[in-house]
Motif scaffolding. Structure first.
Motif, PDB file in Angstrom:
ATOM      1  N   ASP A 177      -1.769 -29.201  10.336  1.00  0.00           N
ATOM      2  CA  ASP A 177      -2.425 -27.909  10.162  1.00  0.00           C
ATOM      3  C   ASP A 177      -3.020 -27.792   8.757  1.00  0.00           C
ATOM      4  O   ASP A 177      -2.768 -28.625   7.877  1.00  0.00           O
TER       5      ASP A 177
ATOM      6  N   PHE B 163      -3.287 -31.156  14.608  1.00  0.00           N
ATOM      7  CA  PHE B 163      -3.331 -29.710  14.831  1.00  0.00           C
ATOM      8  C   PHE B 163      -2.204 -29.313  15.778  1.00  0.00           C
ATOM      9  O   PHE B 163      -2.137 -29.801  16.907  1.00  0.00           O
TER      10      PHE B 163
ATOM     11  N   LEU C 207      -5.156 -24.508  17.661  1.00  0.00           N
ATOM     12  CA  LEU C 207      -6.422 -24.206  16.982  1.00  0.00           C
ATOM     13  C   LEU C 207      -6.655 -22.725  16.741  1.00  0.00           C
ATOM     14  O   LEU C 207      -7.807 -22.302  16.604  1.00  0.00           O
TER      15      LEU C 207
ATOM     16  N   CYS D 214      -6.198 -23.912  11.691  1.00  0.00           N
ATOM     17  CA  CYS D 214      -7.247 -24.942  11.630  1.00  0.00           C
ATOM     18  C   CYS D 214      -8.469 -24.540  10.832  1.00  0.00           C
ATOM     19  O   CYS D 214      -9.411 -25.325  10.706  1.00  0.00           O
TER      20      CYS D 214
ATOM     21  N   THR E  89     -10.253 -26.794   8.150  1.00  0.00           N
ATOM     22  CA  THR E  89     -10.880 -28.055   8.542  1.00  0.00           C
ATOM     23  C   THR E  89     -12.313 -28.138   8.029  1.00  0.00           C
ATOM     24  O   THR E  89     -12.808 -29.226   7.708  1.00  0.00           O
TER      25      THR E  89
ATOM     26  N   TYR F 268      -9.091 -36.408  13.896  1.00  0.00           N
ATOM     27  CA  TYR F 268      -8.486 -35.145  14.310  1.00  0.00           C
ATOM     28  C   TYR F 268      -7.700 -35.361  15.600  1.00  0.00           C
ATOM     29  O   TYR F 268      -8.217 -35.968  16.545  1.00  0.00           O
TER      30      TYR F 268
END
Length: 295
Positions: A70, A113, A116, A121, A124, A142
């Motif tokens: 994360d 992750f 999401l 997230c 990112t 990812y």
């Protein structure tokens, strides 16, 4: 910003604080009345409670990989939503936390992750000076479960507000996106437990060395205050399933003395759990630095 770390067999673990925010206390505790949960955690004048966005960086001697689990909410919120969620990057930030441990974003080889939602997230990607979205970790693969990617790209009306397009679309379109199944093993000693009550396809990274295990709790157990079984978030898509998953998980955590690493708890970074008078309770409260290395 007090950042901790520990050696755990062939792995080294680093606590990465990416900021603080606030969420509605009623939503965080579901059917549990405020008269009960407010004894354990204080709400502000808008009924919001403080939340950490604590991520976990894991380096592996065996594979040479550097995993980040994360990455917080990021910096893409407009001022209106920064105010609603009381985003606080003065306390900590993703980049400062990485730098404090001697890392740069380019060192991360893998982003895992848990799911999401925006607070897991958002870091990112970021907007550059021209307003274009850029990827924060240009070298990283990812990893997200296929079930959850399907959910995030085609959300129901109730969950849609947690899946922000400027977070989801760049992830879904990343050329190094790897979708995984339940119980995926990233390498020996690093795998994931599935949990579908909060959101379909959530994964809880689990690091096991010998008879010792650390589990990244994500949103199955957002804080230590959520240990009692009925303390299930109103945000959860399938709260009865969460209840079952919590009970099964905590039974194992007690039996095997697992370390539980909290993503959202502002007070407790790591705990162990026992059963006291028939209820699950905190046994020990620790930081990563308190965990002994039995390598």
């Amino acid at each position: 910003m007090d950042l901790s770390d520990c050696s755990f067999g062939p792995f080294h673990l680093y606590s990465i604080e990416t900021g603080r925010f606030r969420l509605d206390g009623g939503a965080m505790f579901g059917v549990v009345p405020k008269t009960l949960w407010s004894r354990r955690i204080k709400a502000d004048d808008k009924n919001r409670i403080p939340m950490a966005m604590r991520c976990l960086l894991v380096t592996s001697e065996n594979s040479g990989r550097t995993y980040l689990i994360d990455n917080g909410c990021g910096t893409k919120f407009v001022p209106k939503y920064e105010e609603i969620y009381q985003l606080d990057h003065t306390h900590s930030s993703l980049h400062r936390s990485l730098e404090s441990h001697g890392f740069e974003t380019g060192d991360v080889t893998d982003l895992i992750f848990s799911h999401l939602h925006f607070d897991h997230c958002g870091g990112t990607t970021f907007y550059d000076d021209r307003g274009d979205i850029r990827h924060t970790f240009p070298e990283a693969t990812y990893h997200v479960t296929q079930k959850h990617l399907d959910t995030a790209t085609r959300p129901n009306a109730r969950e849609k507000a947690s899946f922000l397009p400027d977070n989801i679309e760049p992830i879904a379109g990343w050329d190094k996106l790897n979708t995984v199944d339940d119980h995926h093993e990233y390498e020996e000693g690093l795998s994931a437990l599935p949990a579908h009550g909060h959101t379909i396809g959530q994964q809880l990274p689990k690091i096991t060395v010998g008879d010792r295990t650390i589990v990244f709790m994500a949103d199955l157990l957002p804080t230590h205050v959520h240990l009692p079984l009925p303390y299930v978030m109103g945000y959860d898509m399938y709260p009865v399933q969460t209840l079952t998953e919590k009970e099964q998980f905590l039974k194992q955590a007690v039996e095997h003395n697992w370390y539980l690493f909290f993503e959202h708890d502002t007070e407790a970074e790591v705990i162990t759990v026992h059963k006291e008078n028939g209820r699950y309770a905190v046994k020990d409260r620790l930081s990563l630095s308190d965990i002994p290395d039995d390598k």
